[in-house]
Motif scaffolding. Sequence first.
Motif, PDB file in Angstrom:
ATOM      1  N   SER A  50       8.920  -6.375   5.633  1.00 46.75           N
ATOM      2  CA  SER A  50       7.481  -6.272   5.386  1.00 46.75           C
ATOM      3  C   SER A  50       7.077  -4.920   4.802  1.00 46.75           C
ATOM      4  CB  SER A  50       6.702  -6.531   6.669  1.00 46.75           C
ATOM      5  OG  SER A  50       7.001  -5.538   7.620  1.00 46.75           O
ATOM      6  N   ALA A  52       7.362  -1.843   6.248  1.00 46.39           N
ATOM      7  CA  ALA A  52       7.045  -0.754   7.175  1.00 46.39           C
ATOM      8  C   ALA A  52       8.172   0.277   7.165  1.00 46.39           C
ATOM      9  CB  ALA A  52       6.839  -1.293   8.586  1.00 46.39           C
ATOM     10  N   ALA A  72       3.765  -1.502   2.122  1.00 43.14           N
ATOM     11  CA  ALA A  72       3.501  -2.703   2.914  1.00 43.14           C
ATOM     12  C   ALA A  72       2.385  -3.566   2.323  1.00 43.14           C
ATOM     13  CB  ALA A  72       3.162  -2.299   4.343  1.00 43.14           C
ATOM     14  N   TYR A  73       1.292  -2.921   1.847  1.00 42.85           N
ATOM     15  CA  TYR A  73       0.161  -3.737   1.388  1.00 42.85           C
ATOM     16  C   TYR A  73       0.511  -4.558   0.149  1.00 42.85           C
ATOM     17  CZ  TYR A  73      -1.117  -0.694  -2.534  1.00 42.85           C
ATOM     18  OH  TYR A  73      -1.124  -0.004  -3.719  1.00 42.85           O
ATOM     19  N   CYS A  76       2.584  -7.527   1.217  1.00 42.59           N
ATOM     20  CA  CYS A  76       1.668  -8.511   1.790  1.00 42.59           C
ATOM     21  C   CYS A  76       0.968  -9.302   0.694  1.00 42.59           C
ATOM     22  CB  CYS A  76       0.654  -7.804   2.681  1.00 42.59           C
ATOM     23  SG  CYS A  76      -0.692  -8.846   3.205  1.00 42.59           S
ATOM     24  N   ARG A  77       0.461  -8.596  -0.331  1.00 39.09           N
ATOM     25  CA  ARG A  77      -0.260  -9.275  -1.415  1.00 39.09           C
ATOM     26  C   ARG A  77       0.660 -10.184  -2.235  1.00 39.09           C
ATOM     27  NH1 ARG A  77      -4.219  -4.459  -3.651  1.00 39.09           N
ATOM     28  NH2 ARG A  77      -5.351  -4.189  -1.713  1.00 39.09           N
ATOM     29  N   GLY A 102      -7.696 -10.109   6.235  1.00 34.93           N
ATOM     30  CA  GLY A 102      -6.535 -10.709   5.594  1.00 34.93           C
ATOM     31  C   GLY A 102      -6.910 -11.449   4.328  1.00 34.93           C
ATOM     32  N   PHE A 105      -8.319  -8.798   1.498  1.00 30.74           N
ATOM     33  CA  PHE A 105      -7.377  -7.835   0.949  1.00 30.74           C
ATOM     34  C   PHE A 105      -6.000  -8.426   0.655  1.00 30.74           C
ATOM     35  CE2 PHE A 105     -10.694  -5.288   2.694  1.00 30.74           C
ATOM     36  CZ  PHE A 105     -10.839  -4.301   1.744  1.00 30.74           C
ATOM     37  N   GLY A 106      -5.504  -9.270   1.572  1.00 30.33           N
ATOM     38  CA  GLY A 106      -4.183  -9.843   1.360  1.00 30.33           C
ATOM     39  C   GLY A 106      -4.185 -10.855   0.230  1.00 30.33           C
ATOM     40  N   THR A 155      -3.900 -14.142   4.430  1.00 28.55           N
ATOM     41  CA  THR A 155      -3.413 -13.444   3.240  1.00 28.55           C
ATOM     42  C   THR A 155      -2.710 -14.389   2.260  1.00 28.55           C
ATOM     43  OG1 THR A 155      -1.245 -12.870   4.167  1.00 28.55           O
ATOM     44  CG2 THR A 155      -3.055 -11.360   4.645  1.00 28.55           C
TER      45      THR A 155
ATOM     46  N   LYS B 181     -16.586  -5.042   1.385  1.00 32.43           N
ATOM     47  CA  LYS B 181     -15.304  -5.202   2.036  1.00 32.43           C
ATOM     48  C   LYS B 181     -14.627  -3.866   2.327  1.00 32.43           C
ATOM     49  CE  LYS B 181     -12.213  -6.045  -1.902  1.00 32.43           C
ATOM     50  NZ  LYS B 181     -11.200  -6.997  -2.379  1.00 32.43           N
ATOM     51  N   ALA B 196      -3.733  -3.030   9.404  1.00 32.87           N
ATOM     52  CA  ALA B 196      -4.519  -3.068   8.171  1.00 32.87           C
ATOM     53  C   ALA B 196      -3.593  -3.088   6.954  1.00 32.87           C
ATOM     54  CB  ALA B 196      -5.460  -1.863   8.102  1.00 32.87           C
ATOM     55  N   ALA B 197      -2.580  -2.214   6.967  1.00 33.43           N
ATOM     56  CA  ALA B 197      -1.652  -2.145   5.832  1.00 33.43           C
ATOM     57  C   ALA B 197      -0.923  -3.472   5.647  1.00 33.43           C
ATOM     58  CB  ALA B 197      -0.648  -1.024   6.044  1.00 33.43           C
ATOM     59  N   HIS B 198      -0.512  -4.084   6.756  1.00 34.62           N
ATOM     60  CA  HIS B 198       0.222  -5.343   6.657  1.00 34.62           C
ATOM     61  C   HIS B 198      -0.703  -6.532   6.403  1.00 34.62           C
ATOM     62  CE1 HIS B 198       4.310  -4.023   7.433  1.00 34.62           C
ATOM     63  NE2 HIS B 198       3.802  -3.150   8.277  1.00 34.62           N
ATOM     64  N   SER B 199      -2.021  -6.282   6.364  1.00 37.45           N
ATOM     65  CA  SER B 199      -2.946  -7.345   5.987  1.00 37.45           C
ATOM     66  C   SER B 199      -3.387  -7.179   4.543  1.00 37.45           C
ATOM     67  CB  SER B 199      -4.166  -7.332   6.912  1.00 37.45           C
ATOM     68  OG  SER B 199      -3.762  -7.450   8.248  1.00 37.45           O
ATOM     69  N   GLY B 200      -2.755  -6.258   3.827  1.00 34.77           N
ATOM     70  CA  GLY B 200      -3.034  -6.107   2.412  1.00 34.77           C
ATOM     71  C   GLY B 200      -3.991  -4.983   2.054  1.00 34.77           C
ATOM     72  N   VAL B 201      -4.419  -4.188   3.043  1.00 39.33           N
ATOM     73  CA  VAL B 201      -5.328  -3.087   2.742  1.00 39.33           C
ATOM     74  C   VAL B 201      -4.514  -1.900   2.220  1.00 39.33           C
ATOM     75  CG1 VAL B 201      -7.015  -1.464   3.679  1.00 39.33           C
ATOM     76  CG2 VAL B 201      -6.934  -3.807   4.543  1.00 39.33           C
ATOM     77  N   ASN B 202      -4.903  -1.380   1.058  1.00 41.47           N
ATOM     78  CA  ASN B 202      -4.257  -0.182   0.530  1.00 41.47           C
ATOM     79  C   ASN B 202      -4.826   1.003   1.310  1.00 41.47           C
ATOM     80  OD1 ASN B 202      -3.203   1.929  -0.882  1.00 41.47           O
ATOM     81  ND2 ASN B 202      -3.735   1.125  -2.891  1.00 41.47           N
ATOM     82  N   VAL B 203      -4.241   1.213   2.484  1.00 38.51           N
ATOM     83  CA  VAL B 203      -4.795   2.136   3.467  1.00 38.51           C
ATOM     84  C   VAL B 203      -5.021   3.535   2.889  1.00 38.51           C
ATOM     85  CG1 VAL B 203      -4.258   3.311   5.628  1.00 38.51           C
ATOM     86  CG2 VAL B 203      -3.853   0.873   5.418  1.00 38.51           C
TER      87      VAL B 203
END
Lengths: 241, 324
Positions: A50, A52, A72-73, A76-77, A102, A105-106, A155, B181, B196-203
């Motif tokens: 993922s 991380a 990670a983002y 996810c996308r 989700g 952003f996802g 997502t 958003k 947040a990062a793993h939900s697609g947010v470019n933290v």
Amino acid sequence: MHLLEGKGVTIHFGGLAAVSDVDFYLDKGEVVGLIGPNGAGKTTLFNLVSGALKPNPGEILFKGKKINRMPAYKICRMGIARTFQTVKIFGNMPVVDNVKIGLLFGAHGKIKKDTNAEVKNLLEFVGLDDVANTPARDLTLAHQKRIEVARALATQPEILLLDEIMAGLNPTELVEAMELVKKIQKKGVTVVMIEHVMKAIMGICDRITVLDYGKKIAEGTPQEITTNKKVIEVYLGESDA
Amino acid sequence: MNLSNINWKQLSKTFAAPLVILLALALMPFYGWEYGVSLFSHFLIYIILTVSWVMFSGATGYISLATAAFYGIGIYSAALLHPATGFSLPLIAVIIVSAAASFLVAFIVGAITLRLKGIYFAMFTFGLVLLLFQVINYVETSILGQRGRFVALESNETIYYYLLGIFVVTMIVTFFIKNTKYGLALRSIGENEDAAAHSGVNVTMVKVLIFAVSAALMSTVGVVMATKTIYVDASTAFNPMMSFSPALMAIFGGMANLYGPAVGAVIFSYVQEILQTGNLNNYYMLIFGSILIATILYMPQGLMGLIQNLWNRLKGAKRALTRG
């Protein structure tokens, strides 16, 4: 070409090889179980896939594209979503907003229709529609794990990594969780699940991978795994004979 | 945007009160209350600084102590571009240049430091204030051989209207962030950055961007305030109290909604104004500190949180939750 493929994936924490030279693959539509004793490197492998953590050395390919250097983002996308072993929800935000993150952003433009309707659908799908406006921290552990599932599904993933979503659930909740995984598979999402609940693993998975001390020691159908000598040794100890 | 989708009734409900207040504030200089104009300018400074501080730190939980640095950049922008003698840009242009400079500094600093967490981030941002102070002090004393600068003065009314304008911009920016958003993303970062990062947010991008926007707003206040004092130097521009005050005012007022920080800022800056102009000057820090400790111990949600709780209690059982 496999949907997801790992080649020689390795990571060291200090001197310890948490995951060591592991090859793996995933094909579209399967449900794969990832098992092994505590500390075997299962969650670490999820963290590597993922984004991380970054493997060193080793590479991970998603639809033939290298993803092991991506943040990670972005992963996810691209379509790989996950849940966490220790729940990581947005506790002070209502359940709907947890899922909305989700989706906004996802999925990132993959959802053209009404976001609110889509959130409602997802909450119904995991069975949380009646607590939509409750702050996430006020829910039971079983429900919090479902928030994570809904947020991950929001997502719009092709691969869903479920990290022990059945740990600590009572028998009724366990049955519900198993139903949920089957429903997710029917949606066309490829699922990898880390689980200690053998009943669940054996009942749902098409294929099982066993890790021990960071190394892959076995792989096969549930039938093959239960009769594998190495696996039995790892779980029950070596026989004297 | 589809205009027919807007709920006008809801919209007028939300904006009616703020617009009335704004109109009353806009007419301030016509009341013939000379002191009022400077008192409300004083309020506006702290409201803008506190609200901009909450915009980033309130949502994410990253405690920034860099406010004085950006405020100071504003003051020095005015000193360089709007000096008492020689070539001088119009104030509005100085404000824009200063906002851009602060945005850039915050963007770079943010990109480097926003991976620091908790106390480390707070200390680094405070270090930025001291660093800028030392660098400018060194350049002025050792290289230029001239300490401090003179700024062209503006009238109290001009200062007031500029602050009011910045205040409106700050509120619009805050409202915009809260209702898009990006506000949701910012809150999710405060709740759990990994998730947040793993939900697609470019933290990183969200954090750095909002940090920079809040820094830009803070510096504009510095520009306007510089025109109130003839002489500025590094020690007045980078006064560490400007870093602490907004954070403390926000904690006192409560950060759950837009009004908390504003109310906290008004009350605290009023107390400051009375104490510092009277003969109780030396007691200001003492009282300031005591109130703050009491706030953290007895009303962790701040003043607005306390009011909210009392209000809920007054409404009582009628509105009790039906499910647990």
